[in-house]
Scaffold this motif. Structure first.
Motif, mmCIF file in Angstrom:
data_model
loop_
_atom_site.group_PDB
_atom_site.id
_atom_site.type_symbol
_atom_site.label_atom_id
_atom_site.label_comp_id
_atom_site.label_asym_id
_atom_site.label_seq_id
_atom_site.Cartn_x
_atom_site.Cartn_y
_atom_site.Cartn_z
ATOM 1 N N THR A 351 35.886 40.543 41.361
ATOM 2 C CA THR A 351 36.566 39.956 42.509
ATOM 3 C C THR A 351 37.790 40.778 42.883
ATOM 4 O O THR A 351 38.532 41.240 42.019
ATOM 5 N N ASP A 352 37.969 40.998 44.170
ATOM 6 C CA ASP A 352 39.139 41.746 44.630
ATOM 7 C C ASP A 352 40.415 40.972 44.315
ATOM 8 O O ASP A 352 40.415 39.750 44.169
ATOM 9 N N GLY A 353 41.495 41.699 44.236
ATOM 10 C CA GLY A 353 42.781 41.060 44.019
ATOM 11 C C GLY A 353 43.236 41.209 42.575
ATOM 12 O O GLY A 353 42.582 41.826 41.751
ATOM 13 N N GLU A 354 44.400 40.637 42.268
ATOM 14 C CA GLU A 354 44.979 40.754 40.941
ATOM 15 C C GLU A 354 45.174 39.371 40.339
ATOM 16 O O GLU A 354 45.208 38.357 41.029
ATOM 17 N N ALA A 390 40.003 45.652 35.033
ATOM 18 C CA ALA A 390 40.600 45.377 33.729
ATOM 19 C C ALA A 390 40.569 43.888 33.418
ATOM 20 O O ALA A 390 40.347 43.483 32.266
ATOM 21 N N ALA A 391 40.775 43.057 34.440
ATOM 22 C CA ALA A 391 40.754 41.606 34.235
ATOM 23 C C ALA A 391 39.373 41.145 33.796
ATOM 24 O O ALA A 391 39.232 40.298 32.897
ATOM 25 N N THR A 392 38.327 41.694 34.420
ATOM 26 C CA THR A 392 36.962 41.317 34.071
ATOM 27 C C THR A 392 36.653 41.667 32.619
ATOM 28 O O THR A 392 36.073 40.880 31.874
ATOM 29 N N ILE A 393 37.066 42.858 32.209
ATOM 30 C CA ILE A 393 36.767 43.307 30.843
ATOM 31 C C ILE A 393 37.572 42.506 29.824
ATOM 32 O O ILE A 393 37.044 42.080 28.789
ATOM 33 N N LEU A 394 38.868 42.298 30.094
ATOM 34 C CA LEU A 394 39.692 41.505 29.175
ATOM 35 C C LEU A 394 39.148 40.086 29.062
ATOM 36 O O LEU A 394 39.136 39.488 27.973
ATOM 37 N N ASN A 484 47.966 52.447 32.492
ATOM 38 C CA ASN A 484 47.364 52.932 33.735
ATOM 39 C C ASN A 484 45.985 52.332 33.976
ATOM 40 O O ASN A 484 45.463 52.372 35.096
ATOM 41 N N GLN A 485 45.377 51.741 32.912
ATOM 42 C CA GLN A 485 44.071 51.112 33.080
ATOM 43 C C GLN A 485 44.188 49.648 33.526
ATOM 44 O O GLN A 485 43.216 49.067 33.976
ATOM 45 N N LEU A 486 45.385 49.072 33.375
ATOM 46 C CA LEU A 486 45.548 47.664 33.728
ATOM 47 C C LEU A 486 45.417 47.437 35.220
ATOM 48 O O LEU A 486 45.084 46.341 35.679
ATOM 49 N N GLU A 487 45.697 48.477 36.032
ATOM 50 C CA GLU A 487 45.622 48.332 37.481
ATOM 51 C C GLU A 487 44.227 48.574 38.017
ATOM 52 O O GLU A 487 43.984 48.400 39.211
#
Length: 488
Positions: A351-354, A390-394, A484-487
């Motif tokens: 999903t787009d966004g943060e 990164a959010a999906t993987i975490l 740098n991977q968190l973004e």
């Protein structure tokens, strides 16, 4: 005699005049009259014919008419081309022989013939040019044969060009091996797939050494079976090759043996074949197989988690109504958590966004929190924004850890406690600490599918690190992720 017929048509021998002894003037005249070469001599400025042999007269369709004394314009008229007139004039001007190759002439209406023509100056006793000796060879068959050959050559070239374009479009490699001489041919594409420089010759030894050691016996055996005509002469085999730089590629190789009869028996002659690089296809198949494994793993985990939540809810609920409400809330939270990890297990776009780390942690652990009772969890950490990938993987990693904690760890017993903390420094460091759960007797002897999935997600996709510490009082997991991977 037709001008389209071969020159030597009807000429089987030269017979000298009866009673002539030796090679007389008459014999020479008879010879010139019958040779398969058109010969004519013209003299004077007005170019009067002094001699024209039989083939010359036949070519003009006047075999029985004596043309001696008549001029070239009278005899030939419009049949004499401007090129021939210019050539005659040049002989008179420079006094040297001139010639034309494959010159077309329409000597008979509607019929074009081709001639090799040569004009030689005829000089008198004072070394003055007094005339021209014309020699002409009838080469129509040669010209037509060459024309047909050129047409066929163009057709073959066009066919080869089309074949080359088709092969290039399919990125197919072509190969050939002579079973009798050992001679080997590889196309440029074939060499490219195997990692062989285009300027280096292919050889059986290179091919043999390039086959992956685990596949070599099968491939060599399959190719070797082609030597027996009873094999049917065809193979198709998928196998790996190892390029000189160490890269492993998958190829689909097809081949057909051509046989020839030697002393009444079929013997192998040469093998023609193709190869296609199917590395990407094989990788996609492996990804699909892994996806099926992941989905099966998720389904099993969902049943296990649902069972655990029912048991947890039953222990704390005071009435069936309260149990139903609490269980419904947990299952809804579980559905929301599963939706968060859907992109990771289906390969779809996240999903787009943060979002934030604490938001992900709370969403994943929501199904395991008892409503109206002390929480079995402690969450500590500063606000940290995180991108979609990164959010999906975490999310996937935390979901897997929570599932195992519910099945075997701190969340499987009422007194268990889970502490999750994270700090942001050079990297984002997240610590998962289980306490008061079932005592850990030893480090697991094998790594399960879920643990492999977690490790691959952290290391391969985010370039991070994950470490497990199997303490007796509870599992501790440390996850380090590059900032740098968190973004991502």
């Amino acid at each position: 005699m037709s001008p389209s017929q071969p020159w030597a048509y009807g000429l089987d021998e030269i017979r000298l005049q009866g009673g002539a002894e030796g090679f007389s003037r008459e014999a020479l005249s008879e010879l010139l009259e019958n040779v398969p070469l058109a010969i004519a001599v013209t003299l004077g400025a007005d170019q009067q014919f002094a001699f024209a042999n039989r083939l010359f007269r036949s070519a003009l369709a006047i075999p029985d008419e004596d043309i001696v004394g008549r001029t070239v314009p009278e005899v030939m008229g419009e049949r004499y081309t401007p090129e021939l007139w210019a050539l005659r004039e040049k002989v008179f001007q420079i006094g040297e022989s001139q010639e034309l190759k494959d010159h077309p002439l329409v000597l008979t209406p509607g019929i074009t013939t081709y001639w090799d023509i040569k004009f030689l100056p005829v000089r008198d006793g004072g070394d003055q040019i007094s005339g021209i000796l014309a020699l002409a060879a009838h080469v129509t068959e040669r010209v037509r044969a060459r024309g047909e050959a050129e047409i066929k050559a163009r057709e073959v070239a066009l066919h080869n060009e089309r074949l080359a374009l088709a092969v290039e479009a399919t990125e197919m490699g072509l190969w050939e091996w002579n079973a009798q001489t050992g001679e080997t041919f590889w196309s440029d594409r074939q060499k490219d797939i195997f990692g062989l420089p285009k300027d280096q010759p292919a050889s059986y030894e290179f091919w043999y050494s390039a086959i992956h050691p685990e596949d070599r016996e099968q491939v060599v055996s399959s190719v070797g079976s082609l030597s027996d005509p009873r094999s049917g002469g065809q193979i198709q085999v998928e196998h790996r090759v190892v390029r000189p730089d160490g890269e492993v590629r998958w190829i689909l190789s097809r081949g057909r043996m051509l046989y020839e009869i030697v002393n009444g028996e079929l013997k192998p002659a040469r093998v023609l074949g193709t190869i296609i690089d199917i590395t990407e296809r094989r990788r996609n198949e492996e990804v699909r197989q892994l996806l099926v494994q992941e989905l099966n793993h998720r389904v099993k985990n969902l049943f296990a988690m649902t069972s655990g939540m029912i048991a947890l809810t039953a222990r704390t609920a005071e009435s069936p109504k309260q149990m139903a409400a609490a269980l419904r809330g947990r299952i809804d939270a579980l559905a929301r958590a599963h939706e968060l990890i859907r992109p990771a297990i289906t390969g779809s776009e996240p999903t787009d966004g943060e979002t934030s780390v604490d938001g992900i942690v709370q969403a994943i652990l929501a199904p395991h929190i008892s409503q109206g009772s002390p929480s079995p969890m402690t969450l500590e950490g500063p606000p940290v924004r995180i991108g979609p990938k990164a959010a999906t993987i975490l999310t996937l990693v935390l979901h897997e850890l929570a599932t195992n904690a519910l099945k075997y760890g701190a969340l499987s017993v009422p007194e268990g406690h889970l502490r999750i903390s994270w700090v942001r420094g050079v990297t984002l460091t997240l610590t998962w600490q289980e306490e008061n759960g079932p005592a850990i007797q030893s480090v697991p002897g094998t790594e399960g599918f879920g643990s492999k999935l977690v490790r691959r997600s952290v290391t391969d996709q985010l370039g991070g690190a994950i470490a497990y510490d199997w303490r007796a009082e509870g599992l501790q997991v440390r996850i380090d992720l590059p900032l740098n991977q968190l973004e991502a």
